[in-house]
Scaffold this active site. Structure first.
Site, mmCIF file in Angstrom:
data_model
loop_
_atom_site.group_PDB
_atom_site.id
_atom_site.type_symbol
_atom_site.label_atom_id
_atom_site.label_comp_id
_atom_site.label_asym_id
_atom_site.label_seq_id
_atom_site.Cartn_x
_atom_site.Cartn_y
_atom_site.Cartn_z
ATOM 1 N N GLY A 1 0.819 -1.189 0.000
ATOM 2 C CA GLY A 1 0.000 0.000 0.000
ATOM 3 C C GLY A 1 0.860 1.248 0.000
ATOM 4 O O GLY A 1 2.062 1.206 0.265
ATOM 5 N N THR B 1 8.131 5.947 -2.152
ATOM 6 C CA THR B 1 8.976 6.007 -0.967
ATOM 7 C C THR B 1 10.436 5.862 -1.390
ATOM 8 O O THR B 1 10.732 5.184 -2.377
ATOM 9 C CB THR B 1 8.620 4.872 0.022
ATOM 10 O OG1 THR B 1 7.259 5.018 0.421
ATOM 11 C CG2 THR B 1 9.493 4.920 1.262
ATOM 12 N N GLY C 1 6.835 -3.305 5.568
ATOM 13 C CA GLY C 1 6.876 -2.861 6.956
ATOM 14 C C GLY C 1 7.094 -1.378 7.114
ATOM 15 O O GLY C 1 6.309 -0.573 6.614
ATOM 16 N N CYS D 1 5.293 9.926 -0.523
ATOM 17 C CA CYS D 1 3.930 9.533 -0.131
ATOM 18 C C CYS D 1 2.876 10.446 -0.743
ATOM 19 O O CYS D 1 1.759 10.562 -0.226
ATOM 20 C CB CYS D 1 3.792 9.476 1.376
ATOM 21 S SG CYS D 1 4.893 8.270 2.128
#
Length: 233
Positions: free
Chosen positions: A76, A80, A164, A182
């Protein structure tokens, strides 16, 4: 720490781990947890400089596509950055055995980071509509300024998680300029790190904080893996 209901293996990789190798390993371990009852695993590592795109990534948010390799992460989130000086912690956990509550799981990931930050006397927290953990850097009487110090992006397959968090210890923050991190372009919101906040912490210091915070947050004992992880790529 006693009376922990979960015992989780914990590994720390030296050097820079290629992204493709990490993904292949995570997918295989998650499958083994689901199908063979393999132990859960938390894996600490660093990657070489790269960008990853999540399932909500927008093409225009990749500002400099030729700068570093770009990988479709399948997790998701949006774009990044990963690179040296950033502690990546991949979590292969049986969320099914931990209550089958995805929202609570993500909140625990946030709480994990917040606890780790508190050990450095840094107050971090989540923000409505903005994924990750943020630090308020607004100066008295000045305009709002908040910087992200850790990103969260996970994926679940049949209730087992992988991917993670990424925790900025001392990465090159300029490397984030090749993306809109993001998907947040508002100039009031930036990126920071322990070093940027004036905290002279080593990666080993961050690992201690993250390990202790994980055990508290997830009611688990982290046990070092019995042998080095075998990567195939």
């Amino acid at each position: 720490m006693t009376d922990m209901p979960f015992s989780v293996e914990w590994a720390v990789s030296d050097g820079l781990v290629p992204y493709e190798a990490a993904v292949q390993f995570m997918e295989a371990r998650a499958r083994a947890i689901r199908e063979e009852g393999a132990p859960e695993l938390v894996w600490f590592l660093e990657h070489p400089p790269l960008y990853t795109s999540g399932t909500s990534a927008k093409a225009e948010d990749l500002r400099d596509p030729a700068r570093f390799p770009v990988f479709d992460a399948g997790r998701g989130g949006q774009y990044t950055y990963h690179g040296p000086g950033q502690r990546v912690a991949y979590v292969m956990l049986d969320v099914g055995a931990r209550g089958r509550d995805v929202r609570a799981f993500v909140q625990n990931l946030e709480a994990w980071i917040i606890r780790a930050l508190a050990s450095f006397n840094i107050e971090g927290g989540p923000r409505e509509g903005r994924v990750g953990v943020w630090v308020d850097r607004t100066r008295a009487g000045g305009p709002l300024r908040e910087d992200k110090i850790a990103a969260i992006g996970v994926r679940l397959k049949r209730w087992v998680s992988f991917h993670g968090i990424s925790f900025n210890v001392e990465p090159d923050l300029e490397h984030f300029s090749g993306i809109t991190p993001c998907g947040i372009a508002d100039p009031r919101y930036g990126v920071t790190s322990l070093a940027d906040l004036g905290i002279p912490a080593s990666m080993a210091d961050a690992d201690i904080a993250l390990r202790e915070a994980f055990e508290e947050t997830f009611a688990s004992t982290l046990v070092p893996v019995p042998c080095p992880l075998q990567l195939t790529a």
